[in-house]
Design a protein around this motif. Structure first.
Motif, PDB file in Angstrom:
ATOM      1  N   GLU A 104      21.319  17.618  60.032  1.00 38.93           N
ATOM      2  CA  GLU A 104      20.037  17.156  60.583  1.00 38.93           C
ATOM      3  C   GLU A 104      19.991  15.629  60.637  1.00 38.93           C
ATOM      4  N   GLU A 105      20.508  14.980  59.615  1.00 47.54           N
ATOM      5  CA  GLU A 105      20.553  13.510  59.615  1.00 47.54           C
ATOM      6  C   GLU A 105      21.492  13.010  60.703  1.00 47.54           C
ATOM      7  N   ALA A 106      22.630  13.699  60.873  1.00 52.13           N
ATOM      8  CA  ALA A 106      23.586  13.286  61.904  1.00 52.13           C
ATOM      9  C   ALA A 106      22.970  13.375  63.297  1.00 52.13           C
ATOM     10  N   LYS A 107      22.135  14.384  63.523  1.00 46.65           N
ATOM     11  CA  LYS A 107      21.474  14.534  64.830  1.00 46.65           C
ATOM     12  C   LYS A 107      20.499  13.381  65.088  1.00 46.65           C
ATOM     13  N   MET A 108      19.941  12.843  63.998  1.00 46.30           N
ATOM     14  CA  MET A 108      19.000  11.730  64.144  1.00 46.30           C
ATOM     15  C   MET A 108      19.713  10.395  64.321  1.00 46.30           C
ATOM     16  N   THR A 109      20.843  10.219  63.623  1.00 47.21           N
ATOM     17  CA  THR A 109      21.547   8.923  63.646  1.00 47.21           C
ATOM     18  C   THR A 109      22.671   8.880  64.663  1.00 47.21           C
ATOM     19  N   GLY A 110      23.116  10.042  65.128  1.00 46.81           N
ATOM     20  CA  GLY A 110      24.192  10.082  66.116  1.00 46.81           C
ATOM     21  C   GLY A 110      25.540  10.435  65.517  1.00 46.81           C
ATOM     22  N   GLN A 111      25.787  10.071  64.259  1.00 43.65           N
ATOM     23  CA  GLN A 111      27.060  10.402  63.612  1.00 43.65           C
ATOM     24  C   GLN A 111      26.917  10.196  62.107  1.00 43.65           C
ATOM     25  N   VAL A 112      27.565  11.068  61.338  1.00 45.75           N
ATOM     26  CA  VAL A 112      27.626  10.941  59.885  1.00 45.75           C
ATOM     27  C   VAL A 112      29.032  11.309  59.435  1.00 45.75           C
ATOM     28  N   VAL A 113      29.543  10.543  58.469  1.00 48.94           N
ATOM     29  CA  VAL A 113      30.802  10.906  57.824  1.00 48.94           C
ATOM     30  C   VAL A 113      30.463  11.756  56.604  1.00 48.94           C
ATOM     31  N   LEU A 114      30.965  12.975  56.575  1.00 48.36           N
ATOM     32  CA  LEU A 114      30.772  13.855  55.430  1.00 48.36           C
ATOM     33  C   LEU A 114      32.037  13.831  54.577  1.00 48.36           C
ATOM     34  N   VAL A 115      31.938  13.233  53.403  1.00 42.83           N
ATOM     35  CA  VAL A 115      33.052  13.233  52.454  1.00 42.83           C
ATOM     36  C   VAL A 115      32.873  14.454  51.563  1.00 42.83           C
ATOM     37  N   LEU A 116      33.826  15.374  51.654  1.00 40.87           N
ATOM     38  CA  LEU A 116      33.690  16.659  50.966  1.00 40.87           C
ATOM     39  C   LEU A 116      34.790  16.799  49.915  1.00 40.87           C
ATOM     40  N   ASP A 117      34.401  16.618  48.653  1.00 37.63           N
ATOM     41  CA  ASP A 117      35.352  16.804  47.552  1.00 37.63           C
ATOM     42  C   ASP A 117      35.672  18.283  47.372  1.00 37.63           C
ATOM     43  N   GLU A 118      36.859  18.545  46.836  1.00 37.46           N
ATOM     44  CA  GLU A 118      37.339  19.914  46.593  1.00 37.46           C
ATOM     45  C   GLU A 118      37.214  20.767  47.856  1.00 37.46           C
ATOM     46  N   VAL A 119      37.628  20.188  48.962  1.00 40.40           N
ATOM     47  CA  VAL A 119      37.476  20.857  50.258  1.00 40.40           C
ATOM     48  C   VAL A 119      38.239  22.184  50.301  1.00 40.40           C
ATOM     49  N   HIS A 120      39.273  22.327  49.461  1.00 38.18           N
ATOM     50  CA  HIS A 120      40.035  23.581  49.438  1.00 38.18           C
ATOM     51  C   HIS A 120      39.200  24.747  48.906  1.00 38.18           C
ATOM     52  N   ARG A 121      38.049  24.437  48.274  1.00 42.32           N
ATOM     53  CA  ARG A 121      37.185  25.496  47.718  1.00 42.32           C
ATOM     54  C   ARG A 121      36.049  25.868  48.677  1.00 42.32           C
ATOM     55  N   LEU A 122      36.117  25.400  49.874  1.00 42.62           N
ATOM     56  CA  LEU A 122      35.060  25.664  50.865  1.00 42.62           C
ATOM     57  C   LEU A 122      35.029  27.153  51.211  1.00 42.62           C
ATOM     58  N   ASP A 123      33.872  27.800  51.029  1.00 44.07           N
ATOM     59  CA  ASP A 123      33.805  29.235  51.330  1.00 44.07           C
ATOM     60  C   ASP A 123      33.549  29.460  52.821  1.00 44.07           C
ATOM     61  N   LYS A 124      33.639  30.715  53.235  1.00 46.75           N
ATOM     62  CA  LYS A 124      33.602  31.030  54.663  1.00 46.75           C
ATOM     63  C   LYS A 124      32.251  30.684  55.305  1.00 46.75           C
ATOM     64  N   ALA A 125      31.166  30.921  54.581  1.00 41.40           N
ATOM     65  CA  ALA A 125      29.845  30.649  55.156  1.00 41.40           C
ATOM     66  C   ALA A 125      29.665  29.158  55.439  1.00 41.40           C
ATOM     67  N   LYS A 126      30.057  28.316  54.499  1.00 44.31           N
ATOM     68  CA  LYS A 126      29.952  26.871  54.693  1.00 44.31           C
ATOM     69  C   LYS A 126      30.900  26.402  55.789  1.00 44.31           C
ATOM     70  N   GLN A 127      32.097  26.981  55.786  1.00 40.18           N
ATOM     71  CA  GLN A 127      33.083  26.600  56.796  1.00 40.18           C
ATOM     72  C   GLN A 127      32.589  26.942  58.197  1.00 40.18           C
ATOM     73  N   ASP A 128      32.079  28.158  58.352  1.00 41.08           N
ATOM     74  CA  ASP A 128      31.598  28.593  59.673  1.00 41.08           C
ATOM     75  C   ASP A 128      30.450  27.715  60.154  1.00 41.08           C
ATOM     76  N   PHE A 129      29.635  27.244  59.221  1.00 40.21           N
ATOM     77  CA  PHE A 129      28.532  26.365  59.599  1.00 40.21           C
ATOM     78  C   PHE A 129      29.043  24.998  60.049  1.00 40.21           C
ATOM     79  N   LEU A 130      30.039  24.457  59.355  1.00 39.50           N
ATOM     80  CA  LEU A 130      30.522  23.105  59.641  1.00 39.50           C
ATOM     81  C   LEU A 130      31.379  23.017  60.898  1.00 39.50           C
ATOM     82  N   LEU A 131      32.140  24.065  61.183  1.00 35.62           N
ATOM     83  CA  LEU A 131      33.145  24.001  62.254  1.00 35.62           C
ATOM     84  C   LEU A 131      32.607  23.497  63.598  1.00 35.62           C
ATOM     85  N   PRO A 132      31.521  24.046  64.123  1.00 30.75           N
ATOM     86  CA  PRO A 132      31.061  23.563  65.445  1.00 30.75           C
ATOM     87  C   PRO A 132      30.641  22.101  65.437  1.00 30.75           C
TER      88      PRO A 132
END
Length: 425
Positions: free
Chosen positions: A86-114
């Motif tokens: 939502e913040e990225a839509k307001m500012t135009g771009q956001v860098v998301l630094v995601l620690d332990e990215v290897h532990r990303l579950d399917k629901a979060k992954q499916d949301f982020l992909l698009p």
């Protein structure tokens, strides 16, 4: 309000402030080129702990003045990621630094992909795991992969001195004076982990009173007490641990007793007796085998002794066994012979069991021609008689190819060659 840790406060604000990782951030290197082109792509940063993955991700975003949000794939919920979008839509771009990215579950992954696909989010994932092993291909295929290397002693010294002199974010306001010996120890004991060195420095400074001249003098003794012991470069669940296990087994196989003992020491420091035991026993049968048949039982005995003793005494039987395994003659002929037989079976090269070898322990077997012409070897000289045992289809197969690798296998080789020469059918 609790003060943030020194390592966090010293996080670089620009790519030029990064210590180490010259292969990525130096002039003309890929991350530097991204900054110069003002075009940051999604990426996965992977490498050992304390090498600055999160700091580098943060510095990349700050270098281009892009809003940055830092989340953890385990701790943070999907709703946290929705807020970032939502913040990225307001500012135009956001860098998301995601620690332990290897532990990303399917629901979060499916949301982020698009959102990664549309470049609304620039994902910088950080992990100590090998991304080819641990990260879902859907995420991996949308990111560049960059490996960070362990920092050397000079890198750590530079980071410690920078923190000691920084009066805003570091501990410079305490008028810190670090002796050369203390600096050397902090850098060496950290074993490439900048966070460990900065944690040690912070503890040393906070626990050392100022002297009569108003200085906080960090001595070698203070550095040793605050570091306690050399920080170990891997834990039992990380990819580095499997690299050490691999090196351990290959050193035994290669008869390098010094390397085998070195890697044994690293595994002992990690406290992983189970993996040590498994690799030792596998080596004894896979790599030494018939060249020293007693190596297997003795490895098992050493493991049992180690398990009963526990560390630190467990290291004693383990050391004895490793020296024997490394310096034993080597032979893999037995299991290689079996692998060749299995390969034939799996590709249809088997055939029917010869009639004279078939079971006769049931009524009617004799009428069916089962076992009628079987010759009982103990009725013949040297308990051997010329007789076909393999199916007709592969009756001349010779799977076992012995080596002159030890007294025991040399004897087996002589017996095997003698029998092979007498076969006639």
């Amino acid at each position: 309000m609790t003060q943030q840790p020194l390592a966090y406060r010293m996080r670089p604000q620009h790519i030029n402030d990064i210590i180490g990782q010259e292969h990525l951030v130096n002039e003309g290197k890929i991350l530097n080129r991204m900054i110069q082109a003002e075009r940051l792509s999604s990426m996965i940063l992977f490498g050992p702990p304390g090498t600055g993955k999160t700091s580098l991700a943060y510095a990349l975003a700050k270098s281009l003045a892009i809003p940055v949000k830092m989340l953890n794939a385990v701790v943070n919920k999907k709703r946290d990621m929705e807020i970032v979008v939502e913040e990225a839509k307001m500012t135009g771009q956001v860098v998301l630094v995601l620690d332990e990215v290897h532990r990303l579950d399917k629901a979060k992954q499916d949301f982020l992909l698009p959102h990664i696909e549309s470049n609304l989010l620039t994902l910088i994932g950080c992990t100590t795991s090998n991304p080819y092993h641990s990260i879902n291909p859907a995420i991996r295929s949308r990111c560049h992969l960059f490996e960070l290397h362990s920092l050397n002693i000079d890198h750590i010294k530079k980071a410690v001195k920078r923190a000691a002199n920084d009066e805003v974010n570091g501990v410079g306001s305490r008028n810190v004076d670090i002796t050369d010996e203390a600096l050397e120890h902090l850098a060496f004991a950290a074993n490439g982990d900048m966070r460990a060195a900065l944690n040690g420095l912070e503890l040393a400074v906070s626990s050392t009173p100022k002297d009569d001249h108003g200085k906080t003098v960090i001595t070698l003794q203070a550095a040793e007490e605050c570091m306690q012991k050399k920080s170990f470069s891997h834990d039992k669940d990380g990819d580095a641990h499997y690299d050490v296990l691999s090196a351990f087994q290959k050193s035994i196989r290669g008869s390098d007793v010094n390397a085998a003992l070195h890697y044994l020491g690293r595994l002992i420091e990690a406290g992983d007796l189970d993996s040590i035991a498994r690799r030792m026993i596998v080596c004894a049968y896979e790599d030494i085998g018939l060249a020293n048949p007693q190596a297997g039982p003795r490895a098992v005995s050493a493991v049992q002794a180690a398990e009963r003793l526990g560390f630190p005494e467990a290291r004693i039987p383990l050391a004895n066994a490793i020296v024997e395994l490394a310096l034993s003659p080597k032979s893999n002929t037995a299991y290689k012979a079996l692998d060749e037989a299995l390969a034939d079976i799996r590709t249809g090269m088997s055939g029917d069991v010869p009639a004279h070898l078939k079971d006769t322990h049931y009524q009617g077997a004799q009428q069916m021609g089962r076992g009628i012409e079987y010759k009982y070897p103990h009725n013949y000289e040297n308990s051997w008689v010329n007789q076909q045992y393999l199916p007709d289809k592969i009756k001349n197969k010779d799977y076992y190819k012995p080596k002159d690798s030890g007294k025991f296998e040399k004897q087996l080789k002589n017996v095997h060659e003698n029998i092979q020469s007498k076969k006639q059918y």
